[in-house]
Scaffold this motif. Structure first.
Motif, PDB file in Angstrom:
ATOM      1  N   UNK A 266       0.837  -1.199   0.000  1.00  0.00           N
ATOM      2  CA  UNK A 266       0.000   0.000   0.000  1.00  0.00           C
ATOM      3  C   UNK A 266       0.873   1.250   0.000  1.00  0.00           C
ATOM      4  N   UNK A 267       0.227   2.384  -0.176  1.00  0.00           N
ATOM      5  CA  UNK A 267       0.892   3.680  -0.217  1.00  0.00           C
ATOM      6  C   UNK A 267       1.425   4.097   1.152  1.00  0.00           C
ATOM      7  N   UNK A 268       1.083   3.334   2.185  1.00  0.00           N
ATOM      8  CA  UNK A 268       1.551   3.536   3.551  1.00  0.00           C
ATOM      9  C   UNK A 268       1.639   2.157   4.196  1.00  0.00           C
ATOM     10  N   UNK A 269       2.306   2.015   5.336  1.00  0.00           N
ATOM     11  CA  UNK A 269       2.248   0.729   6.044  1.00  0.00           C
ATOM     12  C   UNK A 269       0.796   0.360   6.313  1.00  0.00           C
ATOM     13  N   UNK A 270       0.436  -0.870   5.993  1.00  0.00           N
ATOM     14  CA  UNK A 270      -0.960  -1.290   6.079  1.00  0.00           C
ATOM     15  C   UNK A 270      -1.202  -2.017   7.395  1.00  0.00           C
ATOM     16  N   UNK A 271      -1.908  -1.365   8.329  1.00  0.00           N
ATOM     17  CA  UNK A 271      -2.255  -2.022   9.577  1.00  0.00           C
ATOM     18  C   UNK A 271      -3.312  -3.080   9.311  1.00  0.00           C
ATOM     19  N   UNK A 272      -2.995  -4.306   9.674  1.00  0.00           N
ATOM     20  CA  UNK A 272      -3.875  -5.442   9.397  1.00  0.00           C
ATOM     21  C   UNK A 272      -4.887  -5.599  10.531  1.00  0.00           C
ATOM     22  N   UNK A 273      -5.805  -4.667  10.624  1.00  0.00           N
ATOM     23  CA  UNK A 273      -6.752  -4.659  11.746  1.00  0.00           C
ATOM     24  C   UNK A 273      -7.737  -5.823  11.680  1.00  0.00           C
ATOM     25  N   UNK A 274      -8.097  -6.261  10.480  1.00  0.00           N
ATOM     26  CA  UNK A 274      -8.996  -7.421  10.378  1.00  0.00           C
ATOM     27  C   UNK A 274      -8.307  -8.666  10.938  1.00  0.00           C
ATOM     28  N   UNK A 275      -7.030  -8.822  10.612  1.00  0.00           N
ATOM     29  CA  UNK A 275      -6.280  -9.964  11.143  1.00  0.00           C
ATOM     30  C   UNK A 275      -6.134  -9.846  12.654  1.00  0.00           C
ATOM     31  N   UNK A 276      -5.877  -8.653  13.151  1.00  0.00           N
ATOM     32  CA  UNK A 276      -5.758  -8.457  14.599  1.00  0.00           C
ATOM     33  C   UNK A 276      -7.050  -8.836  15.319  1.00  0.00           C
ATOM     34  N   UNK A 277      -8.170  -8.400  14.762  1.00  0.00           N
ATOM     35  CA  UNK A 277      -9.458  -8.720  15.383  1.00  0.00           C
ATOM     36  C   UNK A 277      -9.715 -10.225  15.367  1.00  0.00           C
ATOM     37  N   UNK A 278      -9.344 -10.862  14.255  1.00  0.00           N
ATOM     38  CA  UNK A 278      -9.576 -12.308  14.147  1.00  0.00           C
ATOM     39  C   UNK A 278      -8.711 -13.096  15.124  1.00  0.00           C
ATOM     40  N   UNK A 279      -7.567 -12.559  15.491  1.00  0.00           N
ATOM     41  CA  UNK A 279      -6.650 -13.274  16.379  1.00  0.00           C
ATOM     42  C   UNK A 279      -7.011 -13.127  17.853  1.00  0.00           C
ATOM     43  N   UNK A 280      -7.684 -12.060  18.218  1.00  0.00           N
ATOM     44  CA  UNK A 280      -7.968 -11.809  19.629  1.00  0.00           C
ATOM     45  C   UNK A 280      -8.768 -12.956  20.233  1.00  0.00           C
ATOM     46  N   UNK A 281      -8.177 -13.657  21.193  1.00  0.00           N
ATOM     47  CA  UNK A 281      -8.835 -14.779  21.850  1.00  0.00           C
ATOM     48  C   UNK A 281      -8.787 -16.081  21.083  1.00  0.00           C
ATOM     49  N   UNK A 282      -8.127 -16.101  19.930  1.00  0.00           N
ATOM     50  CA  UNK A 282      -8.067 -17.322  19.118  1.00  0.00           C
ATOM     51  C   UNK A 282      -6.920 -18.214  19.582  1.00  0.00           C
ATOM     52  N   UNK A 283      -6.992 -19.516  19.307  1.00  0.00           N
ATOM     53  CA  UNK A 283      -5.872 -20.400  19.627  1.00  0.00           C
ATOM     54  C   UNK A 283      -4.621 -19.979  18.854  1.00  0.00           C
ATOM     55  N   UNK A 284      -3.482 -20.087  19.470  1.00  0.00           N
ATOM     56  CA  UNK A 284      -2.226 -19.725  18.820  1.00  0.00           C
ATOM     57  C   UNK A 284      -1.749 -20.886  17.960  1.00  0.00           C
ATOM     58  N   UNK A 285      -2.481 -21.121  16.869  1.00  0.00           N
ATOM     59  CA  UNK A 285      -2.189 -22.238  15.985  1.00  0.00           C
ATOM     60  C   UNK A 285      -2.034 -21.734  14.555  1.00  0.00           C
ATOM     61  N   UNK A 286      -1.402 -22.548  13.735  1.00  0.00           N
ATOM     62  CA  UNK A 286      -1.214 -22.170  12.338  1.00  0.00           C
ATOM     63  C   UNK A 286      -2.553 -21.977  11.639  1.00  0.00           C
TER      64      UNK A 286
END
Length: 330
Positions: A266-286
Motif C-alpha cells: 500500500x501507499x503507507x504501512x498497512x495495519x492489518x486490523x482485520x487480522x488483529x481482530x480475528x486473532x484476539x482470543x483465538x488459539x495460537x495455531x497455524x
C-alpha cells in the motif's frame, strides 16, 4: 542541476522558521532519498535547510518503559542500540532489512519514515505521474505493476511506500513528535503517512515547515514477542514485495493481543486490523493464523501484474505469527 539555496539550521526553531518563510524550502537530513531525487530531476526545491547536525540523536528511555528516538539518529545506530534490540527487535530487524550498510550509516530516523515511493514511473521524469506532476496521469495503471499496491490504491496512484522501518513503527503504535508553525504535535505513524486518494502528491500529513524531532515507541506487554520478515527479489538492497511486522502476546496457548502491519502492499504501512481482530482470543495455531491472514487479504484488490502478492502475504503473515508463538527452546 537547477540552482538552490543552502543553509544549516542552528536549532529546531530556526529550521522551522526558515522553512515556513520559504514555500520552496525542504529539510535535508541524511540525503539518501532527497539527493537521488535532485540528481534525477524529479524535485526542484528552492532552498535546502540542513537539519542533520541538530542535537536530535539520542535514544531516551521513557518512564513507562518506552523509548524516545531522536529524529537525526542514523539507522545503523538505532538498529544496534541495546534497548531497541532487546525490547523492540521488530524495529531493529526492519532497519537491518533495509538498503545497505553504507546507506544505513547515513539515513536518519525521520528521513526513513518520510521516504518517497520507488515506483519506476515516479522516478522517470519522462513519463506521466500524478505524484510527481498532479493531473498528468498514472503510467503504472497500464504499465509494470509487479511492485505496486493491492490495498488502498486509487485511480490516481497505485504506488507503495518503501520504508521497512515505517512498517515496524506502525505495528508498534509509534508516534512522531513534531515542531511546526503551530507548535508541537504528536502524530501516530499510522496517521503520518497517507493513502493516495485524489492527492497522490501528498505522501504525509505534515504541514509545510513542520519538522519531525523524535519517534516515540510505547512499551510492549511483558510477554509480547515481535518480529519482521521481508520478501524481496534479492537478499540485499531490494525493496519489499511483501513484508510483515508483528507483535504478539499469548497466554496458555491463546492469543491475547496482536499488532500487525504489512509493507510493500500500500501507499503507507498497512495495519492489518482485520487480522488483529480475528486473532484476539483465538488459539495460537497455524490454522488460526491462516484464517486471520485470509480475513485481512479478502479485502485486497490486486492487479494482474501483482496478484501473486496476495498468497505471498498470506504465507508470510502465517509464518511470522507461527515463529513468534513457537515454544521457546529449553
Amino acid at each position: 542541476m537547477k540552482p538552490f539555496a543552502y543553509e544549516r539550521a542552528g536549532s529546531v526553531r530556526a529550521a522551522v522558521t526558515a522553512a515556513v518563510d520559504d514555500p520552496g524550502a525542504v529539510f535535508l537530513g541524511g540525503g539518501t532519498n532527497l539527493v537521488d531525487h535532485l540528481r534525477l530531476g524529479i524535485t526542484h526545491p528552492g532552498r535546502l535547510i540542513d537539519v542533520s547536525r541538530l542535537p536530535l540523536e539520542d535514544v531516551e528511555e521513557l518512564p513507562d518503559g518506552g523509548l524516545r528516538i531522536g529524529a537525526t539518529l542514523r539507522n545503523s545506530d538505532l538498529a544496534a542500540h541495546p534497548l531497541v534490540r532487546t525490547r523492540f527487535p521488530v524495529l531493529s530487524r526492519a532497519l537491518l532489512a533495509g538498503a545497505s550498510g553504507q546507506l544505513r550509516n547515513a539515513a536518519t530516523t525521520a528521513g526513513n519514515l518520510l521516504q518517497r515511493t520507488r515506483c519506476r514511473y515516479f522516478q522517470d521524469p519522462t513519463t506521466p505521474c500524478n505524484k510527481r506532476d498532479p493531473g498528468s496521469g498514472c503510467s503504472a495503471l497500464t504499465g509494470y505493476t509487479r511492485q505496486h499496491a493491492v490495498f488502498g490504491a486509487s485511480e490516481e496512484c497505485i504506488a507503495v511506500h518503501p520504508s521497512d522501518m515505517a512498517v515496524a513503527a506502525a505495528a508498534l503504535d509509534a508516534v512522531v513528535v513534531t515542531t511546526g508553525p503551530e507548535g508541537e504535535r504528536r502524530i501516530p505513524v499510522t496517521e503520518l503517512l497517507r493513502l493516495p486518494g485524489d492527492e497522490p502528491q501528498r505522501d504525509n500529513t505534515l504541514l509545510h515547515g513542520e519538522l519531525i524531532t523524535a519517534l516515540e515507541v510505547p512499551p510492549l506487554p511483558a510477554g509480547a514477542r515481535s518480529g519482521y520478515r521481508k520478501v524481496r527479489d534479492r537478499a540485499s538492497f531490494a525493496f519489499a514485495l511483501v513484508s510483515v511486522a508483528a507483535v504478539v502476546e499469548t497466554e496458555g496457548g491463546t492469543v491475547r493481543w496482536a499488532r500487525i502491519a504489512l509493507g510493500g502492499v500500500a501507499h503507507k504501512p498497512w495495519r492489518a486490523t482485520r487480522a488483529e481482530d480475528a486473532l484476539a482470543g483465538a488459539p495460537a495455531t497455524e490454522e488460526s493464523f491462516r484464517r486471520a491472514a485470509e480475513a485481512e487479504l479478502a479485502a485486497a484488490e490486486p492487479l494482474s501484474g501483482n496478484a501473486f502478492k496476495v498468497p505471498m502475504a498470506r504465507r508470510t503473515l502465517t509464518a511470522v505469527l507461527s515463529d513468534l508463538t513457537a515454544e521457546e527452546p529449553q
